[in-house]
Design a protein around this motif. Structure first.
Motif, PDB file in Angstrom:
ATOM      1  N   GLU A 293      15.078  36.449  35.985  1.00 37.84           N
ATOM      2  CA  GLU A 293      14.247  36.685  37.152  1.00 37.84           C
ATOM      3  C   GLU A 293      13.923  35.369  37.874  1.00 37.84           C
ATOM      4  N   GLY A 294      14.400  35.243  39.120  1.00 33.44           N
ATOM      5  CA  GLY A 294      14.097  34.081  39.941  1.00 33.44           C
ATOM      6  C   GLY A 294      14.802  32.801  39.539  1.00 33.44           C
ATOM      7  N   VAL A 295      15.716  32.856  38.564  1.00 31.93           N
ATOM      8  CA  VAL A 295      16.392  31.654  38.080  1.00 31.93           C
ATOM      9  C   VAL A 295      17.415  31.171  39.115  1.00 31.93           C
ATOM     10  N   LYS A 296      17.398  29.872  39.389  1.00 32.52           N
ATOM     11  CA  LYS A 296      18.378  29.252  40.286  1.00 32.52           C
ATOM     12  C   LYS A 296      19.361  28.472  39.424  1.00 32.52           C
ATOM     13  N   THR A 297      20.631  28.873  39.429  1.00 29.59           N
ATOM     14  CA  THR A 297      21.593  28.261  38.504  1.00 29.59           C
ATOM     15  C   THR A 297      23.019  28.463  38.983  1.00 29.59           C
ATOM     16  N   SER A 298      23.916  27.688  38.407  1.00 28.71           N
ATOM     17  CA  SER A 298      25.352  27.952  38.572  1.00 28.71           C
ATOM     18  C   SER A 298      25.803  28.817  37.406  1.00 28.71           C
ATOM     19  N   ILE A 299      26.923  29.520  37.573  1.00 34.11           N
ATOM     20  CA  ILE A 299      27.467  30.313  36.477  1.00 34.11           C
ATOM     21  C   ILE A 299      28.964  30.041  36.365  1.00 34.11           C
ATOM     22  N   GLY A 300      29.495  30.328  35.191  1.00 33.98           N
ATOM     23  CA  GLY A 300      30.934  30.205  34.969  1.00 33.98           C
ATOM     24  C   GLY A 300      31.408  31.336  34.083  1.00 33.98           C
ATOM     25  N   PHE A 301      32.532  31.953  34.447  1.00 31.55           N
ATOM     26  CA  PHE A 301      33.119  33.009  33.632  1.00 31.55           C
ATOM     27  C   PHE A 301      34.143  32.393  32.682  1.00 31.55           C
ATOM     28  N   GLN A 302      34.152  32.864  31.443  1.00 31.61           N
ATOM     29  CA  GLN A 302      35.041  32.300  30.431  1.00 31.61           C
ATOM     30  C   GLN A 302      35.561  33.399  29.513  1.00 31.61           C
ATOM     31  N   GLY A 303      36.777  33.215  28.992  1.00 32.49           N
ATOM     32  CA  GLY A 303      37.321  34.125  27.991  1.00 32.49           C
ATOM     33  C   GLY A 303      38.481  34.963  28.501  1.00 32.49           C
ATOM     34  N   ARG A 304      38.518  35.217  29.819  1.00 31.88           N
ATOM     35  CA  ARG A 304      39.629  35.965  30.391  1.00 31.88           C
ATOM     36  C   ARG A 304      39.778  35.565  31.858  1.00 31.88           C
ATOM     37  N   LEU A 305      40.987  35.720  32.370  1.00 30.60           N
ATOM     38  CA  LEU A 305      41.245  35.424  33.775  1.00 30.60           C
ATOM     39  C   LEU A 305      40.802  36.610  34.617  1.00 30.60           C
ATOM     40  N   LEU A 306      40.069  36.328  35.681  1.00 34.25           N
ATOM     41  CA  LEU A 306      39.591  37.370  36.582  1.00 34.25           C
ATOM     42  C   LEU A 306      40.255  37.215  37.942  1.00 34.25           C
ATOM     43  N   SER A 307      40.632  38.342  38.532  1.00 30.97           N
ATOM     44  CA  SER A 307      41.096  38.307  39.918  1.00 30.97           C
ATOM     45  C   SER A 307      39.880  38.118  40.815  1.00 30.97           C
ATOM     46  N   GLN A 308      40.117  37.779  42.083  1.00 32.17           N
ATOM     47  CA  GLN A 308      39.003  37.615  43.005  1.00 32.17           C
ATOM     48  C   GLN A 308      38.199  38.905  43.133  1.00 32.17           C
ATOM     49  N   GLU A 309      38.886  40.034  43.126  1.00 35.66           N
ATOM     50  CA  GLU A 309      38.208  41.329  43.235  1.00 35.66           C
ATOM     51  C   GLU A 309      37.354  41.603  41.991  1.00 35.66           C
ATOM     52  N   GLU A 310      37.879  41.291  40.806  1.00 35.56           N
ATOM     53  CA  GLU A 310      37.124  41.507  39.569  1.00 35.56           C
ATOM     54  C   GLU A 310      35.894  40.595  39.522  1.00 35.56           C
ATOM     55  N   GLU A 311      36.084  39.326  39.903  1.00 35.61           N
ATOM     56  CA  GLU A 311      34.958  38.393  39.914  1.00 35.61           C
ATOM     57  C   GLU A 311      33.883  38.883  40.873  1.00 35.61           C
ATOM     58  N   LYS A 312      34.286  39.361  42.044  1.00 38.63           N
ATOM     59  CA  LYS A 312      33.321  39.878  43.021  1.00 38.63           C
ATOM     60  C   LYS A 312      32.566  41.077  42.458  1.00 38.63           C
ATOM     61  N   THR A 313      33.265  41.938  41.728  1.00 45.02           N
ATOM     62  CA  THR A 313      32.623  43.107  41.123  1.00 45.02           C
ATOM     63  C   THR A 313      31.514  42.683  40.162  1.00 45.02           C
ATOM     64  N   LEU A 314      31.789  41.680  39.327  1.00 50.44           N
ATOM     65  CA  LEU A 314      30.787  41.218  38.370  1.00 50.44           C
ATOM     66  C   LEU A 314      29.633  40.517  39.076  1.00 50.44           C
ATOM     67  N   LEU A 315      29.930  39.756  40.121  1.00 48.55           N
ATOM     68  CA  LEU A 315      28.874  39.094  40.882  1.00 48.55           C
ATOM     69  C   LEU A 315      27.984  40.113  41.582  1.00 48.55           C
ATOM     70  N   ASP A 316      28.587  41.203  42.076  1.00 42.90           N
ATOM     71  CA  ASP A 316      27.815  42.262  42.721  1.00 42.90           C
ATOM     72  C   ASP A 316      26.855  42.916  41.718  1.00 42.90           C
ATOM     73  N   ILE A 317      27.299  43.046  40.460  1.00 47.07           N
ATOM     74  CA  ILE A 317      26.435  43.620  39.423  1.00 47.07           C
ATOM     75  C   ILE A 317      25.244  42.695  39.161  1.00 47.07           C
ATOM     76  N   LEU A 318      25.509  41.394  39.086  1.00 47.88           N
ATOM     77  CA  LEU A 318      24.418  40.426  38.908  1.00 47.88           C
ATOM     78  C   LEU A 318      23.436  40.503  40.065  1.00 47.88           C
ATOM     79  N   SER A 319      23.958  40.601  41.268  1.00 43.35           N
ATOM     80  CA  SER A 319      23.114  40.666  42.457  1.00 43.35           C
ATOM     81  C   SER A 319      22.291  41.953  42.494  1.00 43.35           C
ATOM     82  N   LYS A 320      22.875  43.043  42.029  1.00 38.52           N
ATOM     83  CA  LYS A 320      22.206  44.340  42.060  1.00 38.52           C
ATOM     84  C   LYS A 320      21.049  44.417  41.079  1.00 38.52           C
ATOM     85  N   HIS A 321      21.211  43.849  39.890  1.00 38.30           N
ATOM     86  CA  HIS A 321      20.243  44.055  38.807  1.00 38.30           C
ATOM     87  C   HIS A 321      19.351  42.849  38.511  1.00 38.30           C
TER      88      HIS A 321
END
Length: 214
Positions: A45-73
């Motif tokens: 809640e309210g945290v200002k930070t950078s993030i990095g995905f690790q463990g598997r390669l994500l397409s731009q569409e997949e990365e956007k999907t996960l970012l949208d989930i973070l933004s939503k919740h």
């Protein structure tokens, strides 16, 4: 691997690393990711930070999907997306950093769902995230960091093998005793009353300091 570990969050000095399991479909990963984000939303809640995905390669569409989930919740303010070396076994260690074997356990995180009750001691050789409360008489010990997504009313000992740069964080922190490495502090009674913001405790110049998580 336990499904709980298919998606893991790890706080580092550079930001938040998100470890994603490789050998499942993205549809299944997306569902597990959303569940994990919802469970952890209060901590971000309210945290200002950078993030990095690790463990598997994500397409731009997949990365956007996960970012949208973070933004939503969450109300997390993501400053930028970092590139992290794709290495499932590195357990969210930033690219370019090779740790000695005796330090690698600090980058392994255990997720414990449910409260730690009185008389119960949760111990782990690595970092611990408790999705619940640590009740009076309960204890959490970790060689790495301790994050409580609930109330910390019992005892917490981070860096129990001597790691002085470990930290303890909780949504509501009023521990009976808080310890980092071999440094111990107790909270005055006046600090245990009334509403409090999420806080984190860390060591600086041989003393434990507690600051709001903002």
């Amino acid at each position: 691997m336990n499904q709980e570990n298919y998606v893991m969050f790890k706080g580092t000095k550079d930001g938040i690393n998100i470890l994603l399991y490789e050998d499942i479909s993205f549809t299944e990963l997306e569902s597990l990711f959303e569940k994990k984000v919802i469970e952890s939303a209060k901590f971000f809640e309210g945290v200002k930070t950078s993030i990095g995905f690790q463990g598997r390669l994500l397409s731009q569409e997949e990365e956007k999907t996960l970012l949208d989930i973070l933004s939503k919740h969450t109300t997390m303010n993501i400053t930028f997306i970092r590139d992290i070396k794709k290495d499932q076994n590195s357990q969210c260690i930033p690219e370019g950093i090779i740790l000695p074997e005796d330090l690698q356990q600090h980058y392994i995180t255990k997720y414990h769902k449910g409260s730690v009750r009185s008389g119960q001691c949760l111990t782990f050789d690595g970092s611990v995230v408790v999705i619940g409360d640590v009740n009076p008489g309960g204890e959490v010990k970790a060689s790495g960091n301790i994050i409580i997504l609930g109330q910390l009313k019992g005892m917490a000992h981070a860096g129990c093998n001597g790691m002085t740069d470990a930290f303890v964080s909780a949504l509501y922190m009023i521990p009976v005793q808080l310890r980092i490495a071999d440094i111990i502090t107790r909270f005055p009674e006046e600090n245990k009353k009334g509403p409090k913001p999420p806080e984190f405790a860390y060591v600086e110049e041989g003393q434990i300091y507690v600051m709001p998580l903002a």
